[in-house]
Design an enzyme around this catalytic site. Structure first.
Site, mmCIF file in Angstrom:
data_model
loop_
_atom_site.group_PDB
_atom_site.id
_atom_site.type_symbol
_atom_site.label_atom_id
_atom_site.label_comp_id
_atom_site.label_asym_id
_atom_site.label_seq_id
_atom_site.Cartn_x
_atom_site.Cartn_y
_atom_site.Cartn_z
ATOM 1 N N GLY A 193 -1.966 -4.184 1.097
ATOM 2 C CA GLY A 193 -2.083 -5.395 1.905
ATOM 3 C C GLY A 193 -1.116 -6.494 1.537
ATOM 4 N N SER B 261 0.814 -1.222 0.000
ATOM 5 C CA SER B 261 0.000 0.000 0.000
ATOM 6 C C SER B 261 0.844 1.268 0.000
ATOM 7 C CB SER B 261 -0.945 0.017 1.208
ATOM 8 O OG SER B 261 -0.209 -0.057 2.419
ATOM 9 N N HIS C 68 -0.603 5.143 7.004
ATOM 10 C CA HIS C 68 -0.325 5.487 5.605
ATOM 11 C C HIS C 68 -0.079 6.989 5.460
ATOM 12 C CE1 HIS C 68 -2.478 1.634 5.300
ATOM 13 N NE2 HIS C 68 -1.590 1.422 4.336
ATOM 14 N N ASP D 67 -5.647 6.759 9.700
ATOM 15 C CA ASP D 67 -5.306 5.431 10.214
ATOM 16 C C ASP D 67 -3.947 5.422 10.926
ATOM 17 O OD1 ASP D 67 -3.395 5.396 8.144
ATOM 18 O OD2 ASP D 67 -4.380 3.793 7.027
ATOM 19 N N ASN E 71 3.873 -5.644 6.040
ATOM 20 C CA ASN E 71 2.641 -6.401 6.289
ATOM 21 C C ASN E 71 2.949 -7.800 6.826
ATOM 22 O OD1 ASN E 71 0.724 -4.413 5.581
ATOM 23 N ND2 ASN E 71 1.084 -4.820 3.425
#
Length: 184
Positions: A49, A10, A163, A160, A77
C-alpha cells in the site's frame, strides 16, 4: 557488508504470497545471486500500500545500515490514489537523492511501472514518463515495466488481478535478473 535494499510497495513485499521469504521478487533475485556466488545480503523493505510519500517518510530507517545496491519500486499506488505524477516524480527524485547523499558509491536500479488502461490521456503519459526521466537523471539501471509479461494475465496473478502469483514473480525475476546482474 554488501546489502541490497529492495525498497517498494506490495510488489516488493510479496503481498499475498504463501512464502514471502522464498517467492517474493527480492527472494528470487537473492536465489539468483546465491547461485552466481555473489556476496550480497538481501533486504526486503517492501510495504504493501505504500506511496512515494510514504516511502520518503520511512527511508531514513532503512538507510541506517550500509547500502551497496538500492532497487526502487514505488509509484503505482500514487496513481491509483490520484496523486499527480509531478508529485510522484518529486518524491521519488528525493528518495534517490537521499540514498546517494548517504551512500555516494551506491548502485541504483529503478523498476518502472505502467498504469492500467482505464486511465486515459495526458495523465497516463505523464505518469509513464516519470520513471524514464528519473532513471536518466540519476544514471540508474532501468527496467521500463516491472510487470511486463505478467500484468493482465490471470494465470500469473492472484485473484485480485493486481498482484503477481509465485509463478508471476518467477517470470519477473527472470526478466529483471539480466538487468540487475549488470550492477552486481
Amino acid at each position: 557488508m554488501n546489502n541490497i535494499l529492495f525498497f517498494g510497495d506490495s510488489l516488493t513485499a510479496g503481498y499475498g504470497l504463501g512464502n514471502v521469504h522464498d517467492e517474493s521478487f527480492p527472494a528470487l533475485i537473492g536465489q539468483k545471486i546465491k547461485a552466481a556466488e555473489l556476496d550480497y545480503i538481501i533486504i526486503n523493505a517492501g510495504l504493501s500500500g505504500d506511496t512515494s510519500s510514504g516511502g520518503l517518510a520511512r527511508l531514513d530507517y532503512w538507510l541506517s545500515q550500509p547500502v551497496k545496491v538500492f532497487i526502487l519500486e514505488l509509484g503505482i499506488n500514487d496513481i491509483l490514489r490520484g496523486i499527480p505524477p509531478s508529485r510522484t516524480f518529486a518524491n521519488l527524485d528525493l528518495i534517490v537523492k537521499k540514498v546517494k547523499a548517504k551512500y555516494p558509491e551506491v548502485k541504483l536500479a529503478l523498476m518502472g511501472m505502467e498504469i492500467p488502461s482505464f486511465i486515459p490521456g495526458a495523465f497516463a503519459a505523464e505518469f509513464r514518463a516519470i520513471f524514464r526521466r528519473l532513471a536518466e537523471s540519476h544514471d540508474m539501471v532501468f527496467v521500463p515495466f516491472f510487470l511486463e509479461g505478467v500484468a493482465g494475465l490471470a494465470h500469473l496473478n492472484m485473484k485480485d488481478g493486481l498482484h503477481p502469483s509465485a509463478e508471476g514473480y518467477r517470470i519477473i525475476a527472470e526478466k529483471t535478473w539480466p538487468v540487475l546482474k549488470k550492477i552486481l
